[in-house]
Motif scaffolding. Structure first.
Motif, PDB file in Angstrom:
ATOM      1  N   THR A  99       0.780  -0.967  -0.107  1.00  0.00           N
ATOM      2  CA  THR A  99      -0.039  -0.194   0.544  1.00  0.00           C
ATOM      3  C   THR A  99       0.814   0.966  -0.121  1.00  0.00           C
ATOM      4  OG1 THR A  99      -1.842  -0.981   0.900  1.00  0.00           O
ATOM      5  CG2 THR A  99      -1.515   1.706   1.227  1.00  0.00           C
ATOM      6  N   THR A 100       0.732   2.241  -0.479  1.00  0.00           N
ATOM      7  CA  THR A 100       0.969   3.597  -1.467  1.00  0.00           C
ATOM      8  C   THR A 100      -0.021   4.354  -0.397  1.00  0.00           C
ATOM      9  OG1 THR A 100       2.537   2.999  -2.740  1.00  0.00           O
ATOM     10  CG2 THR A 100       2.412   5.346  -2.695  1.00  0.00           C
ATOM     11  N   PRO A 101       0.186   5.014   1.432  1.00  0.00           N
ATOM     12  CA  PRO A 101      -1.074   5.828   1.551  1.00  0.00           C
ATOM     13  C   PRO A 101      -0.688   7.310   0.668  1.00  0.00           C
ATOM     14  CG  PRO A 101       0.661   6.086   3.129  1.00  0.00           C
ATOM     15  CD  PRO A 101       1.047   4.592   1.324  1.00  0.00           C
ATOM     16  N   GLU A 102      -2.312   8.113   0.702  1.00  0.00           N
ATOM     17  CA  GLU A 102      -2.242   9.018  -0.300  1.00  0.00           C
ATOM     18  C   GLU A 102      -2.470  10.288   0.385  1.00  0.00           C
ATOM     19  OE1 GLU A 102      -3.944   8.243  -3.551  1.00  0.00           O
ATOM     20  OE2 GLU A 102      -2.782   7.215  -4.734  1.00  0.00           O
ATOM     21  N   GLY A 103      -1.747  11.703  -0.123  1.00  0.00           N
ATOM     22  CA  GLY A 103      -3.044  12.640   0.743  1.00  0.00           C
ATOM     23  C   GLY A 103      -2.077  13.034   2.511  1.00  0.00           C
ATOM     24  N   ALA A 104      -2.996  12.987   3.626  1.00  0.00           N
ATOM     25  CA  ALA A 104      -2.828  12.953   4.831  1.00  0.00           C
ATOM     26  C   ALA A 104      -2.924  12.443   5.587  1.00  0.00           C
ATOM     27  CB  ALA A 104      -3.551  14.271   5.587  1.00  0.00           C
ATOM     28  N   ALA A 105      -3.474  10.694   4.462  1.00  0.00           N
ATOM     29  CA  ALA A 105      -3.367   9.674   5.348  1.00  0.00           C
ATOM     30  C   ALA A 105      -2.962   9.302   6.606  1.00  0.00           C
ATOM     31  CB  ALA A 105      -3.642   8.098   3.798  1.00  0.00           C
ATOM     32  N   ARG A 106      -3.229   8.546   7.493  1.00  0.00           N
ATOM     33  CA  ARG A 106      -2.416   7.921   8.887  1.00  0.00           C
ATOM     34  C   ARG A 106      -1.516   8.802   9.943  1.00  0.00           C
ATOM     35  NH1 ARG A 106      -1.927   2.322  10.042  1.00  0.00           N
ATOM     36  NH2 ARG A 106      -3.867   1.632   9.450  1.00  0.00           N
ATOM     37  N   GLN A 107      -1.952  10.261   9.019  1.00  0.00           N
ATOM     38  CA  GLN A 107      -1.483  12.011  10.029  1.00  0.00           C
ATOM     39  C   GLN A 107      -2.069  12.741  10.340  1.00  0.00           C
ATOM     40  OE1 GLN A 107       0.475  13.576   6.113  1.00  0.00           O
ATOM     41  NE2 GLN A 107       2.133  12.372   6.146  1.00  0.00           N
ATOM     42  N   LEU A 108      -1.194  13.163  11.523  1.00  0.00           N
ATOM     43  CA  LEU A 108      -2.180  14.537  12.017  1.00  0.00           C
ATOM     44  C   LEU A 108      -2.937  15.192  11.582  1.00  0.00           C
ATOM     45  CD1 LEU A 108      -0.298  14.139  15.378  1.00  0.00           C
ATOM     46  CD2 LEU A 108      -2.424  13.355  14.979  1.00  0.00           C
ATOM     47  N   ARG A 109      -4.047  15.522  11.546  1.00  0.00           N
ATOM     48  CA  ARG A 109      -4.403  16.307  10.785  1.00  0.00           C
ATOM     49  C   ARG A 109      -6.202  16.330  11.983  1.00  0.00           C
ATOM     50  NH1 ARG A 109      -0.710  16.434   8.788  1.00  0.00           N
ATOM     51  NH2 ARG A 109      -0.307  16.617   6.756  1.00  0.00           N
ATOM     52  N   LEU A 110      -6.571  17.968  11.416  1.00  0.00           N
ATOM     53  CA  LEU A 110      -7.884  19.161  11.542  1.00  0.00           C
ATOM     54  C   LEU A 110      -8.581  18.210  10.665  1.00  0.00           C
ATOM     55  CD1 LEU A 110      -7.594  22.695  12.708  1.00  0.00           C
ATOM     56  CD2 LEU A 110      -8.198  20.355  14.343  1.00  0.00           C
ATOM     57  N   ARG A 111     -10.512  17.419  11.302  1.00  0.00           N
ATOM     58  CA  ARG A 111     -11.122  16.985  10.360  1.00  0.00           C
ATOM     59  C   ARG A 111     -12.012  18.603  10.237  1.00  0.00           C
ATOM     60  NH1 ARG A 111     -13.731  11.089  12.282  1.00  0.00           N
ATOM     61  NH2 ARG A 111     -11.884  10.219  11.689  1.00  0.00           N
ATOM     62  N   PRO A 112     -12.382  18.647   8.661  1.00  0.00           N
ATOM     63  CA  PRO A 112     -13.419  19.448   8.449  1.00  0.00           C
ATOM     64  C   PRO A 112     -15.275  19.626   9.418  1.00  0.00           C
ATOM     65  CG  PRO A 112     -12.851  18.492   6.931  1.00  0.00           C
ATOM     66  CD  PRO A 112     -12.189  17.723   7.519  1.00  0.00           C
ATOM     67  N   TYR A 113     -15.554  20.653   9.567  1.00  0.00           N
ATOM     68  CA  TYR A 113     -16.992  20.870  10.381  1.00  0.00           C
ATOM     69  C   TYR A 113     -17.840  20.182   9.349  1.00  0.00           C
ATOM     70  CZ  TYR A 113     -17.236  25.568   9.294  1.00  0.00           C
ATOM     71  OH  TYR A 113     -17.094  26.554   8.687  1.00  0.00           O
ATOM     72  N   GLY A 114     -17.566  20.157   7.908  1.00  0.00           N
ATOM     73  CA  GLY A 114     -18.306  20.299   6.478  1.00  0.00           C
ATOM     74  C   GLY A 114     -17.813  21.072   5.979  1.00  0.00           C
ATOM     75  N   ASP A 115     -18.893  20.769   4.305  1.00  0.00           N
ATOM     76  CA  ASP A 115     -18.364  20.913   2.566  1.00  0.00           C
ATOM     77  C   ASP A 115     -17.601  22.940   3.170  1.00  0.00           C
ATOM     78  OD1 ASP A 115     -18.695  18.844   2.442  1.00  0.00           O
ATOM     79  OD2 ASP A 115     -20.491  19.553   1.516  1.00  0.00           O
ATOM     80  N   ASP A 116     -18.503  23.777   3.882  1.00  0.00           N
ATOM     81  CA  ASP A 116     -18.414  24.935   3.549  1.00  0.00           C
ATOM     82  C   ASP A 116     -17.314  25.339   5.160  1.00  0.00           C
ATOM     83  OD1 ASP A 116     -20.027  25.387   2.203  1.00  0.00           O
ATOM     84  OD2 ASP A 116     -22.204  25.384   3.731  1.00  0.00           O
ATOM     85  N   ASP A 117     -15.760  24.182   5.654  1.00  0.00           N
ATOM     86  CA  ASP A 117     -15.560  24.719   6.577  1.00  0.00           C
ATOM     87  C   ASP A 117     -14.112  25.738   5.834  1.00  0.00           C
ATOM     88  OD1 ASP A 117     -13.463  25.253   8.844  1.00  0.00           O
ATOM     89  OD2 ASP A 117     -13.396  23.450   9.391  1.00  0.00           O
ATOM     90  N   PRO A 118     -13.959  26.793   6.121  1.00  0.00           N
ATOM     91  CA  PRO A 118     -12.690  27.331   5.494  1.00  0.00           C
ATOM     92  C   PRO A 118     -11.504  27.017   5.531  1.00  0.00           C
ATOM     93  CG  PRO A 118     -13.223  28.662   7.322  1.00  0.00           C
ATOM     94  CD  PRO A 118     -14.609  27.624   7.334  1.00  0.00           C
ATOM     95  N   LEU A 119     -11.215  25.977   6.567  1.00  0.00           N
ATOM     96  CA  LEU A 119     -10.137  25.691   7.462  1.00  0.00           C
ATOM     97  C   LEU A 119     -10.456  24.025   6.180  1.00  0.00           C
ATOM     98  CD1 LEU A 119      -9.271  26.742  10.874  1.00  0.00           C
ATOM     99  CD2 LEU A 119      -9.083  27.596   9.116  1.00  0.00           C
ATOM    100  N   GLY A 120     -11.296  23.684   5.713  1.00  0.00           N
ATOM    101  CA  GLY A 120     -10.878  22.340   4.571  1.00  0.00           C
ATOM    102  C   GLY A 120     -10.209  21.493   4.387  1.00  0.00           C
TER     103      GLY A 120
END
Length: 268
Positions: A247-268
């Motif tokens: 397996t080659t993980p992609e993006g932020a898989a298995r890393q510490l990240r904030l989850r966006p609260y929804g589609d409109d989250d400006p930090l998402g």
């Protein structure tokens, strides 16, 4: 087993528990292994037992991983007596002995827990990684925990410490991009050790993670089989080693990240 002959490993917290299992497992795979711990007599006994059982070269180096001079002297001795370190395993660290919410914790004891993991991991990496970069070869593994990724009300210091190690690993891996030096977080699962048994949350627990599963992942990392997981979190006892290899993980898989609260989250 992977043949790691000719490589040198340095394992902290090596005299007991997971560290002791790692020393023996790596030595059995042909590595020369230096063990670091604070209690010299117990460490010397452990390393001598491993040498007798495996025929491998071992070295016991008593040192305090939170003391810069002690760490630098220890790493220098390992380099002189065994050779350049190609695998560093940051395993040493304390736990919250009192097991209370943070407002009831002893401040000095709380900070000692955080320091043992984060400062210890930082000082060891700081002393070892430059030599890895010079040779363009090396792997750094920090022992993470499930509490790296979720809070626990009674182990706030341990949770903060293990989370800090994860961020340290990702920073290190990012800085090393383009080289053949990699950094990883490995959660060992719930291994039957004196430290684990001392924790109230594991009283009565019986579904222990076999320590050999931890050793197998560490050995695979040392062999360069999991390089695509550099800067990320893997878990012994849950992750299948063959799946990790494939397996080659992609993006932020298995890393510490904030989850966006929804589609409109400006930090998402």
């Amino acid at each position: 087993m992977a043949d790691l002959s000719g490589q040198v490993a340095l394992v902290t917290g090596a005299s007991t528990g997971i560290g002791r299992h790692l020393v023996e497992g790596l030595a059995a795979r042909g590595m020369a292994v230096a063990g670091v711990a604070r209690t010299e007599d117990r460490l010397r006994t452990a390393m001598a037992e491993v040498a007798a059982a495996t025929g491998a070269r071992t070295l016991a180096v008593a040192a305090d991983v939170t003391d810069r001079a002690s760490v630098e002297d220890a790493v220098g001795r390992v380099r002189e007596e065994l050779g350049p370190v190609e695998l560093l395993v940051n395993n040493a660290g304390l736990i919250d002995e009192l097991e209370v919410p943070l407002w009831e914790a002893d401040p000095d004891q709380w900070w000692d827990v955080v320091t043992s993991h984060v400062k210890g991991g930082f000082l060891l990496a700081r002393a070892v990684v430059p030599w890895m970069v010079l040779r363009n070869r090396g792997r750094v593994i920090s022992l993470a925990s499930g509490m790296s990724t979720r809070a626990n009300p009674d182990y706030s210091a341990y949770s903060v410490a293990k989370t800090g190690l994860m961020r340290l690993t990702e920073s290190l891996a990012t800085a090393l991009e383009g080289s053949d030096v990699r950094a990883f977080d490995l959660a060992p699962g719930v291994v039957d050790t004196p430290m684990t048994r001392s924790m109230h949350m594991w009283q009565g627990f019986a579904d222990w993670t076999p320590p050999e599963q931890v050793v197998q992942i560490v050995a695979a990392i040392a062999a360069g089989e999991l390089d695509q997981w550099s800067g990320r979190f893997v878990r012994a006892g849950k992750d299948d080693l063959d799946v990790l290899r494939a397996t080659t993980p992609e993006g932020a898989a298995r890393q510490l990240r904030l989850r966006p609260y929804g589609d409109d989250d400006p930090l998402g």
